[in-house]
Design an enzyme around this catalytic site. Structure first.
Site: not given
Length: 381
Positions: A225-227, A348
């Site tokens: 996952e993204d931060k 993304k």
């Protein structure tokens, strides 16, 4: 003539030239007689031979095994375990003298002195602690150094599975490794492989180190996952292997940590050997370079009709399917996408179309950017 009668002359020849203790003498012949006690056989063979000198082979090492037994007991006092095995390091000169006797009298197929020492230590430790000796899959392993007089102990790794929910943004999934040891474990990081605990990995590791002890923690993530991403619903599954744990049971099934919540903690046999297949349900907020309308957004439905090709820098190509897709227009140049897809699709890049085909930018024929995305569900197949 019985086998015992045959070995008596050989034993007498050896005793005329060498002083041997009961253990070392008996060990030379127990296998031929299918006996289990070296000491008792040695005592029987020496009944007419008395000597007060030190054993030629072991220098009376067996008389001092209780000293090393107590060392083992002290080493294991902080560990929970039900089975063990023993290894040993002894002086090379002892092994050399043992080899001299076995070679000179052509004694084949017998245990070496190192094997006998570990067997005796195992018997003594098992009798004292009521723990089981297990050479195949022990929960702790002793390495007793009889040469330098110390004992090393290692416990079998422990693997757990669980799920975590991350209700806050700006929190990394993975922890940066210790710069001194690159994650292997050193004195600077207290042998954990990480110095800080400011990530999902860090918080779970810190919790488990406090509950179970141990050195390093190796994670297997079911997706990344993204931060800035939230992990909602039942959370993201993970596996973690704790090296050298002191305890082997975890009472806590869940934990509310500083930034995350962990649930479904359970001990499992091992981490997956191959990547697990899974589906993710994501909510993504997307901005566009041009004005969008409902008619244009309807084109996104076509994404479920054929696989999405993902190209990596290494040249590897994979295909992922979009299982369902919904959208909600926010304003003239932004919308929210709700979609379920096969794990491994880079969200993304899927939006921008960077080495992903077809991407959302390609479908809408305009430049699109993913502002943030959150996971509502991660389902293991």
């Amino acid at each position: 003539m019985t086998t015992y009668q045959k070995i008596i002359p050989i034993a007498n020849q050896i005793l005329k030239k060498y002083d041997l203790c009961d253990h070392c003498l008996g060990r030379l012949f127990t296998k031929q007689l299918y006996l289990s006690s070296n000491k008792l056989l040695g005592k029987k063979l020496k009944k007419n031979s008395k000597s007060s000198q030190r054993c030629y082979i072991c220098k009376n090492l067996f008389d001092n095994l209780n000293y090393f037994l107590n060392m083992m007991i002290d080493s294991a006092s902080h560990y929970s375990y039900s089975s063990f095995s023993v290894g040993a390091t002894i002086k090379p000169s002892i092994i050399d003298r043992d080899d001299v006797i076995r070679s000179k009298y052509k004694l084949k197929g017998i245990d070496g002195i190192k094997t006998d020492v570990t067997k005796e230590l195992g018997k003594l430790f098992s009798k004292k602690t009521k723990k089981s000796f297990d050479s195949l899959d022990p929960e702790i392993v002793f390495t007793v150094n009889l040469k330098d007089e110390f004992c090393d102990i290692r416990s079998k790794s422990l693997t757990l599975s669980g799920r975590y929910v991350k209700p806050v943004r700006g929190f990394l999934q993975k922890q940066k490794s210790c710069s001194n040891c690159s994650g292997k474990g050193c004195r600077i990081c207290d042998f954990h492989g990480i110095k800080e605990f400011d990530s999902v990995e860090g918080e779970i590791s810190q919790f488990l180190f406090k509950k179970l002890g141990g050195t390093t923690a190796k994670f297997t993530w079911i997706g990344g996952e993204d931060k800035s991403s939230l992990i909602l619903g039942t959370g993201r599954p993970f596996f973690v292997k704790i090296q050298n744990p002191h305890k082997r049971k975890l009472r806590a099934k869940s934990a509310n940590l500083e930034h995350i919540k962990v649930s479904n903690f359970k001990i499992v046999a091992d981490s997956p050997k191959k990547p697990l297949k899974f589906n993710s349900s994501v909510e993504a907020r997307i901005s566009t370079s041009s004005i969008i309308d409902a008619k244009l957004l309807r084109k996104l439905k076509n994404l479920t009709k054929k696989p999405i090709a993902v190209y990596e820098k290494s040249g590897k190509r994979s295909e992922k399917r979009i299982l369902s897709i919904k959208y909600k227009k926010s304003d003239e140049t932004s919308f929210t996408l709700f979609f379920k897809f096969e794990g491994g699709l880079p969200v993304k890049r899927f939006v921008t179309g960077d080495d992903v085909s077809p991407g959302i930018s390609q479908i809408l024929d305009m430049s699109c950017k993913c502002l943030e995305f959150d996971f509502h569900d991660v389902e293991v197949k």
